[in-house]
Design a protein around this motif. Structure first.
Motif, PDB file in Angstrom:
ATOM      1  N   ASP A  25      -1.492   9.950   6.682  1.00  0.00           N
ATOM      2  CA  ASP A  25      -0.484   9.555   7.332  1.00  0.00           C
ATOM      3  C   ASP A  25      -0.522   9.825   8.791  1.00  0.00           C
ATOM      4  N   THR A  81       0.874  -1.376   0.169  1.00  0.00           N
ATOM      5  CA  THR A  81      -0.016   0.065   0.433  1.00  0.00           C
ATOM      6  C   THR A  81       0.831   1.059  -0.419  1.00  0.00           C
ATOM      7  N   ARG A  82       2.100   1.425   0.718  1.00  0.00           N
ATOM      8  CA  ARG A  82       2.511   2.149   0.917  1.00  0.00           C
ATOM      9  C   ARG A  82       3.714   2.437  -0.565  1.00  0.00           C
ATOM     10  N   HIS A 113      -3.647   6.177   5.700  1.00  0.00           N
ATOM     11  CA  HIS A 113      -2.634   6.366   4.721  1.00  0.00           C
ATOM     12  C   HIS A 113      -1.764   7.822   3.950  1.00  0.00           C
TER      13      HIS A 113
END
Length: 222
Positions: A220, A133-134, A217
């Motif tokens: 953050d 995902t990141r 995400h």
């Protein structure tokens, strides 16, 4: 779920369809219920075959997989969608995940991993690791910092709608944890975790865990 997981394959390449048919047809607990060559054919195929999971190609000539996914996920009780792609950093993949796809597979994924992904998605479990995902988020990040800051602000405002416990569960989902892992981390039963996940999906107006992960995400926070 009782009975085999019903799978519909959507891809304009007949060789890809044939390969997926071989993989799915030989797997215990899975049933290939249909194959179509374009996103335009998806609504009728879904109505006719009632799949639990759709394997959806991204690039097709008439209606692409992104549009088809968006249409499917706007339907109440629609099937889960796994998008198929040749690149793991494709901006179209991220758009499909934001639209409600439950995950993605590269077309050269080993057969056993394809079968595992279908089973996991059908069971409501995550299939995207936090690392994947990141990496997706990083590759297709907005070019301008103000836009990124604005997205972070909006994401945090949405997560602020949750209770403290729901917020904890959302962050755990963003870490790629299963319900059992979340329960162990937060000292909750699996049934309680499922209830929290269901409530936070409603509050956030999202359709699945991948969208929750993307939101955390964006904020953050993981």
């Amino acid at each position: 779920m009782t009975g085999p997981v019903r799978v519909l394959v959507v891809d304009d390449d007949p060789l890809v369809r044939a390969a997926l048919a071989m993989v799915l047809g030989g797997a215990d607990g899975l049933a290939l219920v249909g194959e179509v060559a374009d996103g335009a054919e998806v609504p009728a195929a879904v109505a006719a075959t009632s799949p639990d999971v759709v394997l959806m190609d991204i690039r097709m000539p008439r209606v692409d997989g992104l549009t088809a996914t968006e249409r499917l996920r706007h339907q109440s009780g629609g099937p889960e969608v796994i998008v198929l792609t040749t690149f793991d950093a494709d901006d179209q993949v991220l758009r499909a995940l934001r639209a409600g796809a439950s995950g993605f597979l590269l077309k050269d994924t080993p057969p056993a991993a394809i079968v595992d992904a279908v089973r996991r998605v059908a069971a409501g479990e995550p299939m995207l690791s936090p690392t994947v995902t990141r990496r997706l988020m990083s590759h297709v990040a907005d070019a301008a910092a103000p836009a990124t800051d604005d997205r972070r602000t909006r994401a945090r405002a949405r997560l602020a709608l949750l209770s403290d416990r729901e917020h904890e569960v959302a962050l755990a989902v963003g870490q790629g944890l299963s319900n059992a892992e979340i329960g162990a981390q937060l000292y909750l039963s699996v049934a309680t975790v499922k209830a929290h996940v269901s409530r936070l999906l409603v509050k956030l107006e999202l359709t699945n865990r991948v969208q929750v992960a993307l939101l955390t995400h964006d904020a953050d926070l993981v």
